[in-house]
Every structure is written in structure tokens, then in C-alpha cells.
Motif scaffolding. Structure first.
Motif, PDB file in Angstrom:
ATOM      1  N   LYS A   1       0.964  -1.256  -0.042  1.00  0.00           N
ATOM      2  CA  LYS A   1       0.019   0.055   0.000  1.00  0.00           C
ATOM      3  C   LYS A   1       0.721   1.390   0.094  1.00  0.00           C
ATOM      4  O   LYS A   1       0.413   2.559  -0.510  1.00  0.00           O
ATOM      5  N   GLU A   2       1.946   1.169   0.439  1.00  0.00           N
ATOM      6  CA  GLU A   2       3.021   2.301   0.656  1.00  0.00           C
ATOM      7  C   GLU A   2       3.310   2.705  -0.580  1.00  0.00           C
ATOM      8  O   GLU A   2       4.007   4.108  -0.854  1.00  0.00           O
ATOM      9  N   ILE A   3       3.306   2.219  -1.658  1.00  0.00           N
ATOM     10  CA  ILE A   3       3.736   2.547  -3.121  1.00  0.00           C
ATOM     11  C   ILE A   3       2.828   3.693  -3.662  1.00  0.00           C
ATOM     12  O   ILE A   3       3.114   4.509  -4.231  1.00  0.00           O
ATOM     13  N   TRP A   4       1.679   3.497  -3.173  1.00  0.00           N
ATOM     14  CA  TRP A   4       0.564   4.303  -3.869  1.00  0.00           C
ATOM     15  C   TRP A   4      -0.100   5.482  -2.810  1.00  0.00           C
ATOM     16  O   TRP A   4       0.031   5.032  -1.826  1.00  0.00           O
ATOM     17  N   PRO A   5      -0.535   6.587  -3.217  1.00  0.00           N
ATOM     18  CA  PRO A   5      -1.186   7.597  -2.518  1.00  0.00           C
ATOM     19  C   PRO A   5      -2.346   6.720  -1.824  1.00  0.00           C
ATOM     20  O   PRO A   5      -3.105   5.923  -2.359  1.00  0.00           O
ATOM     21  N   LYS A   6      -2.612   7.214  -0.456  1.00  0.00           N
ATOM     22  CA  LYS A   6      -3.635   6.672   0.365  1.00  0.00           C
ATOM     23  C   LYS A   6      -5.008   6.407  -0.197  1.00  0.00           C
ATOM     24  O   LYS A   6      -5.617   5.364  -0.168  1.00  0.00           O
ATOM     25  N   LYS A   7      -5.470   7.390  -1.057  1.00  0.00           N
ATOM     26  CA  LYS A   7      -6.846   7.401  -1.478  1.00  0.00           C
ATOM     27  C   LYS A   7      -6.706   6.305  -2.782  1.00  0.00           C
ATOM     28  O   LYS A   7      -8.061   5.690  -2.667  1.00  0.00           O
ATOM     29  N   TRP A   8      -5.873   5.993  -3.293  1.00  0.00           N
ATOM     30  CA  TRP A   8      -5.907   4.943  -4.340  1.00  0.00           C
ATOM     31  C   TRP A   8      -5.952   3.402  -3.583  1.00  0.00           C
ATOM     32  O   TRP A   8      -6.733   2.565  -4.252  1.00  0.00           O
ATOM     33  N   THR A   9      -5.594   3.183  -2.355  1.00  0.00           N
ATOM     34  CA  THR A   9      -5.656   1.882  -1.954  1.00  0.00           C
ATOM     35  C   THR A   9      -7.014   1.669  -1.311  1.00  0.00           C
ATOM     36  O   THR A   9      -7.333   0.717  -0.722  1.00  0.00           O
ATOM     37  N   LYS A  10      -7.742   2.688  -0.980  1.00  0.00           N
ATOM     38  CA  LYS A  10      -9.134   2.492  -0.351  1.00  0.00           C
ATOM     39  C   LYS A  10     -10.221   1.846  -1.330  1.00  0.00           C
ATOM     40  O   LYS A  10     -10.405   2.128  -2.653  1.00  0.00           O
ATOM     41  N   THR A  11     -11.011   0.953  -0.879  1.00  0.00           N
ATOM     42  CA  THR A  11     -11.997   0.234  -1.550  1.00  0.00           C
ATOM     43  C   THR A  11     -13.298   0.639  -1.246  1.00  0.00           C
ATOM     44  O   THR A  11     -13.525   0.950  -0.057  1.00  0.00           O
ATOM     45  N   LYS A  12     -14.063   0.550  -2.222  1.00  0.00           N
ATOM     46  CA  LYS A  12     -15.572   0.708  -2.026  1.00  0.00           C
ATOM     47  C   LYS A  12     -16.444  -0.438  -2.690  1.00  0.00           C
ATOM     48  O   LYS A  12     -15.896  -0.428  -3.977  1.00  0.00           O
ATOM     49  N   ASN A  13     -17.214  -0.891  -2.418  1.00  0.00           N
ATOM     50  CA  ASN A  13     -17.870  -2.082  -3.065  1.00  0.00           C
ATOM     51  C   ASN A  13     -16.967  -3.215  -3.595  1.00  0.00           C
ATOM     52  O   ASN A  13     -17.290  -3.875  -4.845  1.00  0.00           O
ATOM     53  N   GLY A  14     -16.049  -3.362  -2.755  1.00  0.00           N
ATOM     54  CA  GLY A  14     -14.891  -4.417  -3.294  1.00  0.00           C
ATOM     55  C   GLY A  14     -13.858  -3.933  -4.329  1.00  0.00           C
ATOM     56  O   GLY A  14     -13.092  -4.761  -4.628  1.00  0.00           O
ATOM     57  N   LEU A  15     -13.936  -2.640  -4.724  1.00  0.00           N
ATOM     58  CA  LEU A  15     -12.961  -2.052  -5.800  1.00  0.00           C
ATOM     59  C   LEU A  15     -12.297  -0.909  -5.308  1.00  0.00           C
ATOM     60  O   LEU A  15     -12.876  -0.189  -4.600  1.00  0.00           O
ATOM     61  N   PRO A  16     -11.190  -0.749  -5.925  1.00  0.00           N
ATOM     62  CA  PRO A  16     -10.541   0.380  -5.563  1.00  0.00           C
ATOM     63  C   PRO A  16     -10.821   1.546  -6.502  1.00  0.00           C
ATOM     64  O   PRO A  16     -10.321   2.101  -7.547  1.00  0.00           O
ATOM     65  N   VAL A  17     -12.158   2.102  -5.801  1.00  0.00           N
ATOM     66  CA  VAL A  17     -12.746   3.060  -6.830  1.00  0.00           C
ATOM     67  C   VAL A  17     -11.977   4.287  -7.180  1.00  0.00           C
ATOM     68  O   VAL A  17     -12.109   5.052  -8.308  1.00  0.00           O
ATOM     69  N   HIS A  18     -11.551   5.127  -6.283  1.00  0.00           N
ATOM     70  CA  HIS A  18     -10.649   6.224  -6.618  1.00  0.00           C
ATOM     71  C   HIS A  18      -9.633   5.953  -7.563  1.00  0.00           C
ATOM     72  O   HIS A  18      -9.279   6.926  -8.461  1.00  0.00           O
ATOM     73  N   ALA A  19      -8.684   5.058  -7.393  1.00  0.00           N
ATOM     74  CA  ALA A  19      -7.857   4.685  -8.506  1.00  0.00           C
ATOM     75  C   ALA A  19      -8.461   4.322  -9.751  1.00  0.00           C
ATOM     76  O   ALA A  19      -7.960   4.702 -10.890  1.00  0.00           O
TER      77      ALA A  19
END
Length: 504
Positions: free
Chosen positions: A354-372
């Protein structure tokens, strides 16, 4: 923590198989193979299946069962089997090629839709608010990417429904080809349009495929026709009873796809005389892009003639058959889009640290990384609009990008196969499903598949140079180098960040 993770709906075996179909099976590959080499293409498709596709599918089956709870797909498999750095380079290279696929298909997906509506490709005449056809298709492509992303972000259940339709459309295309082809054969009292001889299965009627170099180029084409299976790696943790269903889904799909290609090519000969259709009518601007529509139109026309209908009625049947394939391929590409909109990104984001990516990118919604997913959509839309509105320079730039990903798209297969060697050697990895049971047999399979993929890539690099396209060869070599350096620099930044945290 993902919302309602424990109550999340899982993929059934049927849904998984249909997703695999939409990701791998390309109906147009059947027609293109016949167009290029006639019956002789069958042996090369079978060879590609035996030396690459089937063993590769069996490897993925073992991987999937062993890492059934991992969210990162191929990244997780390679990271555990070899090391994270090796895995990150292969995954980044693979992901970049999927971005380019989304760009090119986002622009071209309107061609099958136009065929479905009008019976012919009218996209070159489309115009909106004074924009030319290229700009109009670019704008439609941008809207399409946004639509795909919005719907996909609602969750896997929404994606499953759409990919089911796409998978059924792909399967039905082959069923229609086979059934109508056999019906025409019966009506014509067993008379094949293209005569069947032993020589026809060995030597292509196409004079362009008379040399060993050109035949090698077709083998590469056949190998790439089986690409895309690794995309499903990100769905292991989303599959019901993954230990049983994931290997079963991959095995069944792989066998049916391989057989489907071979049978489909043979059926083409029932209603298509190679010399008459593709030599005498070469002035009809037949290309690899439109040959599938031309062939299915011809199938409808030949069906009309076999039924002793008038020429005008037979022509109309051909037009409607062209419409059918247009709609079917549009639905199939739509299904592929919904899978590709999230699966490669899911494997890249959720599998890697997770540390490779911006924090928002790693957050999931509906089982998917929606922001990313929305970041991905933004990047794809920007490239589409740049290519569509940027003029000649932008188009040349995109051709360079495509050349750079030609090899990068399949090199990750080598990464996965090499990782499988490490996977089999590590006895500490629990393996609930074993396809390669011999203690040393898997080593020969790994060597064979690695050689086949390596050969395909080397030939893809040198083939343009053999025809004087040295710039294409240069960028084909440059692509994997650039993506590898980018991945290594990104991973090195992550390592330094971890080292700094440990010191502090």
C-alpha cells in the motif's frame, strides 16, 4: 476495511467462465486466421494451444487455487513465488498494455456498433457539433470510458451482469457459425466451398505466407490470439469455492476456446472459397479490421443461395448477418471493457504494498479501488482526446505507444511462467490443486512455454525490421525497457521509504 466484505456476493463458476470468454476468446481471430492462411491456420492454432495456452492455463489454475484468498492476482502469485521487485516489474508492464487496449478499443468499439445498426461501417461519416469523424469517435470514446468506470464502481454484481451478456454473445457467435455452417453444408449436399485436401491443412493458399518467416509471424499471431487469461487472476478471491471453481473454470474455458478456434476455422471453409472471396475481391478493401463482418455477411448470403432464394433476398440475409455480428462483437467488447476497467488495476493496487500508492488509491468501495479507477479513467480519457484532437503528430505518437506495448503485453507471461517454477519449488506453499504432478515434469513445461513466449517476442521485435520498419522495431525494444525502468524506480522509492521508516 471493505464495506460488507463478509456479505459480498461471489462469482459463480458460470459467471467466471463467461468472464474468461469475454477476456480471451476473439471471434474475429477465427475469421482473420482463415483470411490469412485458410485451413493451414488450424495446425498453428493447435500448436499455439498445446505449447502455450493450455499449459499456461493449467499454471494459472494451480496459482489460483494456492492463493485463493489473495486480492492481488498475478502480483501476489509472483511476489510469493519469486520476490516483490520481480513481480512489480512484470505487473507494471502488463498493466501499461491494458491501458493502451482501453484507449484503442475505446475509439474503435463504435465500428461494430455501426455495423450492428446499419449493416456497414459508417463511423467515417459520423460528425457531431462540427467535429470530424476522428474527433467525434474520440469524444464518444471519452464518454464511454467514463460510463464504464461509473457503472463498474458500483460493484462486482453490476459487472457480472454485463460480462455475462458479453460472454453469452461471444459463445453464441461461435454456435451460430457452426450451426449455420453445417446447415449450409447439408443444403449443398456435403459440398465444401473450399475443397478439403491434406495439402490444404499444411500449405496456405495465401502467397504472402509461403516463406518460413511469414509462417513464424502467423504463429506469433496465433499465440497472441490466446492472450488475456491472466486478467482473471484478480478474481480468485471473488470466486465461490475458489479452490474448486477457479481451476475448473480456467480448465474448461481453455479447452473450449482452443477447440472453438480450430472448429471455427474449419467451418469457415464450408461457405467461403478462399481464392474467390479473398483474392478476386481484394479490391473491396478487406482488412484484418473488417474481415469478420465481410465473412459473416458472406455466410448469410451463401445461406440464402443454399436455400434457393433470389440474389436480392440472399444479399439482405447477408446484411442482417453482418448486423448480428456487429451487435454481438459490441456486446463482447463491452464485457471485456467492464472486466478490464477494474481487474488489472485491482491486481496492481491491492496486490502491491500500500505504501507505493497515494492513500486514496488503496481505499476500496464495493470491493473495488474506486478512486484509483477514476484516476485510471482520467488518464485513458486524456490520451483518447489527445490522439483524436491532436492531429497527425498525436496519431504518430500513439502509433509509437502501441509499438512500445506490442512486446510489453506478452513479456509478463514469461514473468508468470518463471514465477511458476519458483512456486513449484517452494514446498512451504500449500497447493490444494495440482495439475503438474510429476516431480520434474513441470520443469520441461516451464522451459517449453518460456521458449514459445520468448520466440514470439523476439520475432515480434525483428519482423518489422525485416520489412524495413526499423522505427517499429526500435520502439518495440524500447517499450519493455522504459516500463521496467519506471517500475524499478517506483519500487526503489518504496524501498527507501520503508528504510526511512525503520530508521525513525
Amino acid at each position: 476495511m471493505d464495506e460488507e466484505q463478509s456479505n459480498k456476493k461471489k462469482l459463480s463458476l458460470t459467471a467466471l467462465i463467461l468472464m474468461i470468454f469475454t477476456s480471451v476468446f476473439g471471434f474475429a481471430n477465427i475469421v482473420r486466421a482463415y483470411y490469412l492462411m485458410g485451413y493451414a491456420s488450424i495446425i498453428w492454432y493447435v500448436l499455439a494451444a498445446v505449447t502455450f495456452f493450455l499449459p499456461f492455463a493449467f499454471m494459472l489454475s494451480e496459482f489460483g487455487a494456492a492463493f485463493k484468498d489473495e486480492k492481488g492476482g498475478i502480483y501476489s502469485w509472483m511476489a510469493v513465488s519469486v520476490n516483490p521487485k520481480f513481480s512489480f516489474v512484470g505487473t507494471v508492464m502488463w498493466y501499461a498494455s491494458n491501458i493502451i487496449w482501453m484507449v484503442s478499443t475505446g475509439i474503435s468499439i463504435w465500428i461494430p456498433l455501426s455495423n450492428g445498426i446499419f449493416g456497414v461501417d459508417k463511423t467515417q461519416q459520423w460528425s457531431f457539433l462540427g467535429l470530424d469523424s476522428v474527433q467525434t469517435l474520440g469524444l464518444l470514446g471519452a464518454i464511454w470510458i467514463l460510463f464504464i468506470t461509473v457503472v463498474s464502481s458500483k460493484g462486482l454484481d453490476k459487472i457480472e451482469k454485463i460480462t455475462n451478456v458479453g460472454g453469452v454473445a461471444v459463445a453464441l457467435l461461435n454456435v451460430v457459425l457452426i450451426l449455420v455452417g453445417i446447415f449450409i453444408l447439408v443444403l449443398n449436399k456435403g459440398q465444401m466451398a473450399e475443397p478439403v485436401t491434406v495439402a490444404s491443412f499444411v500449405k496456405s493458399p495465401n502467397p504472402d505466407y509461403g516463406s518460413i518467416i511469414s509462417v513464424f509471424s502467423f504463429l506469433v499471431f496465433a499465440i497472441f490470439a490466446y492472450g488475456g487469461l491472466e486478467i482473471i487472476g484478480g478474481l480468485v478471491d471473488e470466486t465461490e469455492d475458489a479452490v474448486v471453481n477457479f481451476p475448473k473454470g480456467i480448465k474448461l474455458s481453455a479447452i473450449v476456446i482452443a477447440v472453438g478456434y480450430a472448429v471455427g476455422i474449419f467451418i469457415m471453409g464450408i461457405f467461403t472459397n478462399w481464392s474467390f472471396a479473398f483474392t478476386e475481391f481484394s479490391a473491396a478493401d478487406i482488412t484484418l479490421g473488417n474481415v469478420a463482418y465481410v465473412a459473416m455477411n458472406n455466410m448469410g448470403y451463401q445461406l440464402g443461395l443454399a436455400l434457393n432464394l433470389s440474389d436480392s433476398v440472399a444479399i439482405q440475409i447477408g446484411v442482417w448477418m453482418g448486423r448480428y455480428i456487429g451487435i454481438s462483437m459490441f456486446l463482447a467488447l463491452t464485457g471485456s471493457f467492464f472486466t478490464l476497467a477494474f481487474s488489472p488495476l485491482k491486481q496492481l493496487i491491492e496486490g502491491t504494498p500500500k505504501e507505493i500508492w497515494p492513500k486514496k488509491w488503496t481505499k476500496t468501495k464495493n470491493g473495488l479501488p474506486v478512486h484509483a479507477m477514476y484516476v485510471q479513467a482520467f488518464v485513458v480519457i486524456v490520451i483518447i482526446l489527445f490522439v483524436s484532437f491532436g492531429g497527425k503528430g498525436a496519431k504518430e505518437f500513439f502509433e509509437i505507444i502501441i509499438s512500445m506495448t506490442n512486446v510489453a503485453v506478452s513479456i509478463p507471461y514469461m514473468f508468470i511462467v518463471i514465477a511458476f517454477y519458483g512456486f513449484k519449488k517452494k514446498e512451504e506453499i500449500e497447493k490444494p490443486f495440482i495439475m503438474f504432478k510429476s516431480k520434474n515434469g513441470y520443469k520441461y513445461v516451464v522451459a517449453m512455454v518460456t521458449f514459445v513466449i520468448g520466440f514470439a517476442n523476439v520475432f515480434t521485435i525483428i519482423e518489422p525490421a525485416l520489412h524495413g520498419r526499423y522505427d517499429e522495431t526500435f520502439f518495440s525494444i524500447l517499450g519493455p525497457i522504459v516500463f521496467s525502468i519506471l517500475a524499478l524506480l517506483t519500487f526503489r522509492r518504496y524501498e527507501k521509504k520503508m528504510e526511512k521508516n525503520e530508521i525513525n
